[in-house]
Enzyme design. Structure first.
Site, PDB file in Angstrom:
ATOM      1  N   ASP A   1       0.861  -1.169   0.000  1.00  0.00           N
ATOM      2  CA  ASP A   1       0.000   0.000   0.000  1.00  0.00           C
ATOM      3  C   ASP A   1       0.910   1.236   0.000  1.00  0.00           C
ATOM      4  OD1 ASP A   1      -2.165   1.679  -0.006  1.00  0.00           O
ATOM      5  OD2 ASP A   1      -3.195   0.742   1.675  1.00  0.00           O
TER       6      ASP A   1
HETATM    7  C1  BGC Z   1      -5.225   3.082   0.317  1.00  0.00           C
HETATM    8  C2  BGC Z   1      -5.487   1.992  -0.681  1.00  0.00           C
HETATM    9  C3  BGC Z   1      -5.443   2.531  -2.086  1.00  0.00           C
HETATM   10  C4  BGC Z   1      -4.112   3.221  -2.299  1.00  0.00           C
HETATM   11  C5  BGC Z   1      -3.931   3.751  -3.706  1.00  0.00           C
HETATM   12  C6  BGC Z   1      -4.012   3.911  -0.037  1.00  0.00           C
HETATM   13  O1  BGC Z   1      -3.924   5.040   0.756  1.00  0.00           O
HETATM   14  O2  BGC Z   1      -5.069   2.512   1.589  1.00  0.00           O
HETATM   15  O3  BGC Z   1      -6.730   1.383  -0.423  1.00  0.00           O
HETATM   16  O4  BGC Z   1      -5.654   1.513  -3.005  1.00  0.00           O
HETATM   17  O5  BGC Z   1      -4.003   4.298  -1.386  1.00  0.00           O
HETATM   18  O6  BGC Z   1      -4.717   4.847  -3.957  1.00  0.00           O
END
Ligand code: BGC
Length: 747
Positions: A309
């Site tokens: 993530d």
């Molecule tokens: C979130 C994810 C997301 C990623 C990309 C992160 O902050 O936890 O769920 O897919 O950002 O945007």
């Protein structure tokens, strides 16, 4: 081919000893050979580049305002693709782009990758299209997952997944960071609404339907996308309720409650998994070899790739302090089994990993494994044949058929929680519409809509309807008074609203939450904002019936205003057509059929899920929610009879057929979610009160009956035993459907 010839052809194939599994086998062999070929021609820099993902901001010019068109910075883009050889780019660059702009962005990226890079490996673009293609202007934006789950209708979830895939791919993007398969069992958590709710079976089934809808039978088809099941594992139950904070999950619970939905996602062929940003039992999941490699890759046989993530590898050093240096952090994550790093703002991961390989700290075999997995996904999703946006798809983008499917979803999600016979309202009523969620599009859609927080009302389409506008359209503007009363920060014109209330037949009071996603949505109190509670009380004092409409992503405690409400309608985050759907329910054009996907707590500390253990309902302990999981009223009544079990005793590995008759015994047509629960009376590990095992949404005209059939298998009777392995135990079970119950024995 004509049908009869097709049948003949299939018969001949079988006579000749041909098996369809042979086709898959040889397809897989070809795929792996293809990967071998690419892999063997790659330099270590090209390999490490494939494992690197940066955000669109890194390769574009700064936007002055969210409505400005995104402009790529070609110099920076060439650096990303040619110098650092990145395998993937993500995100939207601040706010939603038009479909044309997306086409330019993706085409420019692929042009550089395919025409100027040595190996011509296309870039895999990824995005959070979590309730439709929510970063493409004009897309069909569905109710958020929590509301989709309330429909108890797998066809609706499948269709939502399918249309979202279509519009995402129409935008030129082949990879979606969705669905969220965490279990929504902590109501404070600001991402609860991204889940399918608190139940394991419900989440598992909705997750399967969504993945099938997105990927279809052929993930490589031009209108499909690769899904990314997230956030593996246990992200959804932070101990203090705040986003990205520690969870403590013992192995038995992890396997019983949190793993099954991910296992199902892998079984359905989801080829990517995103990792939980936080930690479980003191170990950041990004550094957990057991969870990433031993459990996911080895035990569940996951063949796709694992993406980190946002910035989470760096955070092993900067936040979690399990790594003393950024170098250690990269080594830890990659050796734990991480395949791609969402870095996302720089090339540090690339540089560090290259050096680690050079120094012999990370073996090339681990790099090869990661890149093999990434290439597998790129090949399977058809990126090599189809790297560019497919312009033909644009024609159907946000077409009427999709809008209708969206409206159907919102209509089936709305859940009627209370009704003192005041609903449905008559169309010749005079009403006051009021409250902070009554006249905004953004609150119906929630976070991840046009921008991260979804909070910029000016980005929302003028042609869609708020609740107020939909009610005005339904009964005529002259019959609708509007005063906002209070907004999210305080009083607007509440005295005028209260005065106006006395001149109408009913008040439609729309309360709830403003927009948020992730950590900005953290709260310290589950109670609904006291200003909204006080406002409701003032309106009750007028003696005019008040219909509460709740627009919220999590169950904010409303206990003080439940008793005096004439009716309560739960709208969740119902999406772009939510205003219409709610007004359809309020005025009886739609008979509500949603069921709660979570337990609605009565008290801020009263968080007990419906599948509680015996001790949680013993002595002074009670399951005493405001509204239980699975609750939802209708304008008609359904009566249940003839619950039949095919047998009263079954062998291990034998299935049990169950049927029940459901009759619409009321005076309007309606839909009903028939739910079957199972209770295992005694077990060597304490067994839950009951567990949802099957559900089916049916439609019954008034007076009509249907027999609904279910079949349970041994897996449904199993649980995680004392040794943390899945077992079944002989003994007595109770099947319950509505108020009917029948027992049977497993030998
Ligand atoms: C979130 C994810 C997301 C990623 C990309 C992160 O902050 O936890 O769920 O897919 O950002 O945007």
């Amino acid at each position: 081919m004509e049908k009869k010839y097709l049948i003949l052809f299939v018969v001949m194939l079988f006579v000749s000893g041909f098996k369809f599994s042979d086709v898959n086998k040889s397809k897989n062999e070809d795929l792996e050979k293809n990967i071998d070929k690419i892999l063997s021609s790659m330099t270590i820099e090209e390999k490490v580049g494939q494992m690197t993902q940066v955000t669109l901001e890194v390769v574009s010019k700064e936007r002055k305002s969210e409505s400005d068109e995104l402009v790529l910075d070609i110099g920076k883009l060439k650096d990303a693709i040619l110098k650092y050889k990145v395998g993937s780019i993500l995100n939207t660059g601040g706010a939603a782009n038009s479909i044309e702009s997306w086409h330019n962005i993706i085409t420019t990226i692929q042009d550089i990758a395919l025409k100027e890079s040595r190996l011509k490996i296309p870039v895999l673009y990824g995005i959070d299209a979590i309730h439709g293609a929510n970063f493409t202007i004009g897309a069909t934006l569905f109710p958020q997952a929590i509301a989709m789950s309330a429909t108890r209708n797998k066809d609706i979830v499948f269709k939502g997944g399918e249309i979202t895939a279509f519009e995402t791919r129409a935008s030129g993007i082949p990879w979606n960071f969705n669905p969220v398969l965490g279990m929504g069992r902590e109501p404070l958590w600001p991402r609860l609404w991204e889940t399918y709710g608190e139940d394991v079976y419900l989440t598992t089934e909705m997750g399967r339907a969504y993945v099938k809808g997105q990927q279809g039978n052929d993930i490589g088809a031009k209108d499909k996308v690769a899904t990314c099941i997230k956030h593996y594992l246990g992200y959804s139950v932070p101990k203090n309720g705040n986003d990205r904070t520690p969870a403590w999950i013992p192995e038995r619970m992890m396997r019983e409650i949190f793993l099954p939905s991910f296992q199902a996602g892998v079984e359905e062929g989801s080829m990517t998994v995103m990792v939980n940003s936080s930690e479980i039992n003191g170990i950041p999941v990004h550094a957990d070899h057991y969870l990433l490699t031993e459990l996911l890759k080895d035990e569940l046989n996951f063949k796709g790739f694992i993406v980190s993530d946002w910035e989470d590898i760096k955070r092993l050093h900067t936040r979690d302090r399990v790594a003393e240096t950024p170098e250690q952090a990269v080594k830890m994550a990659v050796m734990a089994g991480l395949d791609m790093s969402m870095v996302p703002y720089d090339y540090s991961f690339y540089e560090i990993l290259l050096k680690l390989v050079d120094d012999g700290e990370v073996p090339v075999s681990r790099i090869d494994d990661a890149v093999r997995r990434i290439l597998r996904v790129k090949l399977m999703v058809g990126l090599f044949e189809n790297p560019y946006p497919n312009k033909e798809l644009v024609q159907k983008f946000a077409c009427n058929e999709f809008t209708q499917a969206n409206l159907d979803a919102a209509r089936e999600a709305i859940t009627l929680l209370k009704n003192n016979s005041k609903l449905p309202l008559k169309k010749n009523s005079k009403v006051l519409v009021t409250g902070p969620t009554s006249n905004l599009m953004r609150v119906l859609n929630g976070g991840w809509t046009f921008n991260w927080q979804g909070d910029n009302e000016s980005l929302y389409p003028a042609e869609k309807f708020t609740i107020l506008e939909a009610v005005q359209n339904k009964i005529g503007k002259d019959n609708v008074l509007f005063y906002e009363g209070v907004d999210f920060s305080g009083d607007v014109n509440s005295s005028a609203a209260v005065d106006a209330a006395s001149s109408v037949d009913a008040v439609i009071l729309c309360l709830g939450e403003s927009n948020y996603s992730e950590s900005p949505g953290n709260i310290t109190d589950l109670a609904l904002d006291v200003r909204q509670i006080e406002y409701a009380k003032k309106l009750y004092k007028t003696g005019i019936p008040v219909i509460l409409v709740l627009i919220e992503g999590r169950p904010r405690v409303i206990n003080p205003i439940v008793e005096d409400a004439s009716a309560i309608v739960m709208g969740y985050l119902p999406g772009m057509e939510g205003g219409i759907a709610i007004s359809d329910v309020l005025f009886g054009d739609v008979n509500p059929s949603g069921k709660l996907p979570f337990t609605y707590p009565k008290f801020v500390n009263g968080n007990t899920t419906y599948d509680y253990k015996p001790i949680e309902f013993f002595d002074v302990n009670k399951y005493d929610p405001q509204f239980p999981f699975g609750f939802g009223l209708s304008y008609t009544s359904f009566s249940y009879s003839d619950l039949k079990l095919e047998k009263t005793e079954i062998e291990q590995n034998e299935n049990l057929k169950i049927s029940v008759k459901v009759t619409n015994s009321g005076s309007v047509d309606g839909k009903e979610a028939v739910e079957l629960y199972l209770t295992d009376i005694y077990g060597s590990v304490t067994r839950p009160n009951k567990q949802l095992k099957r559900f089916e949404k049916i439609e019954l005209k008034t007076g009509e009956s249907k027999v609904v059939e279910f079949s349970l298998n041994t897996h449904d009777l199993s649980f995680i035993g004392r040794d943390n392995k899945r077992i079944t135990e002989a003994g007595e079970f109770i099947v319950s459907v509505s108020d009917l119950k029948k027992n049977f024995f497993l030998k």
